[in-house]
Design a protein around this motif. Structure first.
Motif, PDB file in Angstrom:
ATOM      1  N   ALA A 234      41.613  61.915  35.881  1.00 18.46           N
ATOM      2  CA  ALA A 234      41.626  62.058  34.428  1.00 18.46           C
ATOM      3  C   ALA A 234      40.353  62.715  33.911  1.00 18.46           C
ATOM      4  CB  ALA A 234      41.811  60.694  33.763  1.00 18.46           C
ATOM      5  N   ILE A 235      40.516  63.419  32.794  1.00 13.69           N
ATOM      6  CA  ILE A 235      39.399  63.979  32.037  1.00 13.69           C
ATOM      7  C   ILE A 235      39.540  63.443  30.617  1.00 13.69           C
ATOM      8  CG2 ILE A 235      38.310  66.067  31.136  1.00 13.69           C
ATOM      9  CD1 ILE A 235      39.524  67.591  33.508  1.00 13.69           C
ATOM     10  N   ALA A 254      45.907  71.280  34.084  1.00 11.37           N
ATOM     11  CA  ALA A 254      45.809  69.821  34.176  1.00 11.37           C
ATOM     12  C   ALA A 254      47.180  69.213  34.455  1.00 11.37           C
ATOM     13  CB  ALA A 254      45.221  69.253  32.887  1.00 11.37           C
ATOM     14  N   GLN A 255      48.190  69.692  33.745  1.00  7.52           N
ATOM     15  CA  GLN A 255      49.547  69.177  33.946  1.00  7.52           C
ATOM     16  C   GLN A 255      50.010  69.422  35.374  1.00  7.52           C
ATOM     17  OE1 GLN A 255      51.173  67.663  31.270  1.00  7.52           O
ATOM     18  NE2 GLN A 255      52.766  66.994  32.689  1.00  7.52           N
ATOM     19  N   ALA A 256      49.772  70.637  35.874  1.00  6.76           N
ATOM     20  CA  ALA A 256      50.208  70.991  37.227  1.00  6.76           C
ATOM     21  C   ALA A 256      49.473  70.183  38.288  1.00  6.76           C
ATOM     22  CB  ALA A 256      50.001  72.488  37.456  1.00  6.76           C
ATOM     23  N   ALA A 257      48.219  69.849  38.024  1.00  3.99           N
ATOM     24  CA  ALA A 257      47.416  69.103  38.998  1.00  3.99           C
ATOM     25  C   ALA A 257      47.620  67.596  38.898  1.00  3.99           C
ATOM     26  CB  ALA A 257      45.933  69.433  38.810  1.00  3.99           C
ATOM     27  N   GLY A 258      48.406  67.155  37.931  1.00  4.09           N
ATOM     28  CA  GLY A 258      48.609  65.726  37.751  1.00  4.09           C
ATOM     29  C   GLY A 258      47.394  65.018  37.185  1.00  4.09           C
ATOM     30  N   ILE A 259      46.576  65.759  36.452  1.00  2.00           N
ATOM     31  CA  ILE A 259      45.366  65.200  35.849  1.00  2.00           C
ATOM     32  C   ILE A 259      45.624  64.863  34.391  1.00  2.00           C
ATOM     33  CG2 ILE A 259      42.992  65.709  35.138  1.00  2.00           C
ATOM     34  CD1 ILE A 259      42.656  67.343  37.650  1.00  2.00           C
ATOM     35  N   THR A 260      45.354  63.649  34.014  1.00  2.00           N
ATOM     36  CA  THR A 260      45.451  63.275  32.607  1.00  2.00           C
ATOM     37  C   THR A 260      44.310  63.914  31.842  1.00  2.00           C
ATOM     38  OG1 THR A 260      46.522  61.160  33.060  1.00  2.00           O
ATOM     39  CG2 THR A 260      45.336  61.355  30.985  1.00  2.00           C
ATOM     40  N   LEU A 261      44.644  64.590  30.745  1.00  2.00           N
ATOM     41  CA  LEU A 261      43.625  65.171  29.876  1.00  2.00           C
ATOM     42  C   LEU A 261      43.864  64.589  28.493  1.00  2.00           C
ATOM     43  CD1 LEU A 261      41.291  67.100  29.412  1.00  2.00           C
ATOM     44  CD2 LEU A 261      42.922  68.971  29.192  1.00  2.00           C
ATOM     45  N   ILE A 262      42.883  63.886  28.007  1.00  2.44           N
ATOM     46  CA  ILE A 262      43.060  63.151  26.762  1.00  2.44           C
ATOM     47  C   ILE A 262      41.798  63.253  25.903  1.00  2.44           C
ATOM     48  CG2 ILE A 262      42.262  60.965  27.777  1.00  2.44           C
ATOM     49  CD1 ILE A 262      44.397  59.550  26.067  1.00  2.44           C
ATOM     50  N   ALA A 263      41.998  63.327  24.601  1.00  6.80           N
ATOM     51  CA  ALA A 263      40.879  63.297  23.652  1.00  6.80           C
ATOM     52  C   ALA A 263      40.944  61.989  22.880  1.00  6.80           C
ATOM     53  CB  ALA A 263      40.961  64.476  22.700  1.00  6.80           C
ATOM     54  N   GLN A 264      39.795  61.378  22.695  1.00  4.35           N
ATOM     55  CA  GLN A 264      39.791  60.106  21.965  1.00  4.35           C
ATOM     56  C   GLN A 264      38.522  59.977  21.140  1.00  4.35           C
ATOM     57  OE1 GLN A 264      40.080  57.549  25.553  1.00  4.35           O
ATOM     58  NE2 GLN A 264      38.128  56.641  24.901  1.00  4.35           N
ATOM     59  N   ASP A 265      38.614  59.158  20.139  1.00  5.13           N
ATOM     60  CA  ASP A 265      37.453  58.885  19.287  1.00  5.13           C
ATOM     61  C   ASP A 265      36.545  57.890  19.995  1.00  5.13           C
ATOM     62  OD1 ASP A 265      38.353  60.480  17.108  1.00  5.13           O
ATOM     63  OD2 ASP A 265      39.754  58.888  16.554  1.00  5.13           O
ATOM     64  N   PHE A 266      35.268  58.240  20.105  1.00  7.50           N
ATOM     65  CA  PHE A 266      34.310  57.357  20.780  1.00  7.50           C
ATOM     66  C   PHE A 266      33.597  56.499  19.727  1.00  7.50           C
ATOM     67  CE2 PHE A 266      35.687  59.458  24.202  1.00  7.50           C
ATOM     68  CZ  PHE A 266      34.824  60.145  25.052  1.00  7.50           C
TER      69      PHE A 266
END
Length: 266
Positions: A234-235, A254-266
Motif C-alpha cells: 500500500a501507498i 498501482a491497480q495492476a500491481a495490486g497495490i492499494t493507493l489511498i489518500a487520507q486526512d492526517f
C-alpha cells in the motif's frame, strides 16, 4: 490574469505547468537540470538581481517553483550587488534543512514584490481529495502500519528529516532522507527476507509546518514501480497535500500491481 514565471528544476512538473500557462515566462538555472525547451531563459543564482529585473521587465507578478533543484556550488566572485546583500541570509539558511532555505527563498521573492504560488494552485488537479484511488481498502493490519508510519513522520517533522516512511508489521523499514523517495524504496527492496513478513506500507506526507508552495511531496509512476519492487502492499498519501504526476498512469500501475493507493486526512 497576472503573468506567471515558472522557476524550473528537473522533472516533468515544469513542463506540465508550462503547457497549462502558455504565457508564462520559463526560467531555468545554470547548473540545475531541467527538461524545458528553447523558450526557457537561463539565469545564474549568483545574479539574482538580474533575475528579478528580468521578471519585472516582462510584467511578471507571480512565480511558481516546480521540479527538483539541487544546490549548485556558488561562486562569490560572480555575485551581483543584490546577491551580495542576500548572501549572509542565504548562507545561514543553508546550514539548516531544506525547509529553512525554502522559506527564506519565498521570503526573498515576496520582498521583491512577487506572489509565490504552489504548483497545486496553478494546477489544482495535481492533488487528490481523501479516498481510495486504486486497489482494495486497507486491511486492519495495513491500517496499523500506516498509523505507525504517520506517527514516525509526525515525530521527525520538527527535525526537517523527510516526507516518507515505510512500515511493515509494525517495524520501520526506512525513512526518506535527503536522497529522496527512490532511494528509500530501493533501500527497502534490499532488506533481507529474513527481516520481513511481506507487505508493508509507504506513507508520503508533508513535514509539519512545511510550506507547500515550494516543496510539496510528489509521487508518480516510478514511485509505484519502486513500491512494487520493494514488495509493498500500500501507498498512503496525505489528502490535498501530495502531488500525483501522470495521475492516470500512476493509478493504473498501482491497480495492476495490486497495490492499494489511498489518500487520507492526517
Amino acid at each position: 490574469m497576472a503573468r506567471l514565471a515558472i522557476l524550473a528544476g528537473n522533472g516533468d512538473l515544469p513542463l506540465r505547468l508550462a503547457g497549462l500557462r502558455a504565457d508564462a515566462v520559463q526560467i531555468c538555472f545554470s547548473g540545475v537540470q531541467h527538461v524545458l525547451g528553447r523558450d526557457a531563459e537561463e539565469h545564474a543564482f549568483e545574479k539574482m538581481g538580474a533575475l528579478f529585473a528580468a521578471l519585472k521587465d516582462k510584467g511578471v507578478s507571480e512565480v511558481v517553483m516546480a521540479g527538483a533543484m539541487s544546490r549548485p556550488p556558488l561562486d562569490p566572485t560572480a555575485f551581483d550587488d543584490v546577491m551580495t546583500a542576500l548572501a549572509p541570509r542565504l548562507l545561514a539558511a543553508m546550514q539548516g534543512g531544506d525547509d529553512a532555505l525554502l522559506r527564506l527563498v519565498v521570503e526573498i521573492f515576496e520582498e521583491q514584490g512577487f506572489k509565490v504560488l504552489g504548483a497545486h494552485e496553478v494546477d489544482p488537479e495535481l492533488t487528490v481529495c481523501a479516498g481510495l484511488l486504486a486497489g482494495a481498502p486497507l486491511s486492519d493490519h495495513s491500517l496499523k502500519d500506516a498509523e505507525r508510519a504517520i506517527d514516525i513522520l509526525s515525530a521527525l517533522g520538527p527535525l526537517d528529516v523527510g516526507q516518507g516512511a515505510v512500515v511493515e508489521n509494525g517495524l520501520c523499514l526506512g525513512i526518506e532522507t535527503l536522497q529522496g523517495t527512490d532511494a528509500l524504496l530501493g533501500f527497502v527492496a534490499q532488506t533481507p527476507k529474513t527481516l520481513r513478513k511481506g507487505g508493508g506500507v509507504f506513507v508520503k506526507a508533508p513535514k509539519r509546518g512545511q510550506d507547500l508552495r515550494v516543496d510539496m511531496p510528489t509521487i508518480g509512476p516510478n514511485t509505484v514501480k519502486a513500491a512494487a519492487a520493494a514488495g509493498l502492499s500500500a501507498i498512503v498519501l496525505a489528502a490535498d497535500a501530495v502531488i500525483i504526476l501522470a495521475q492516470d498512469e500512476t493509478l493504473s500501475l498501482a491497480q495492476a500491481a495490486g497495490i492499494t493507493l489511498i489518500a487520507q486526512d492526517f
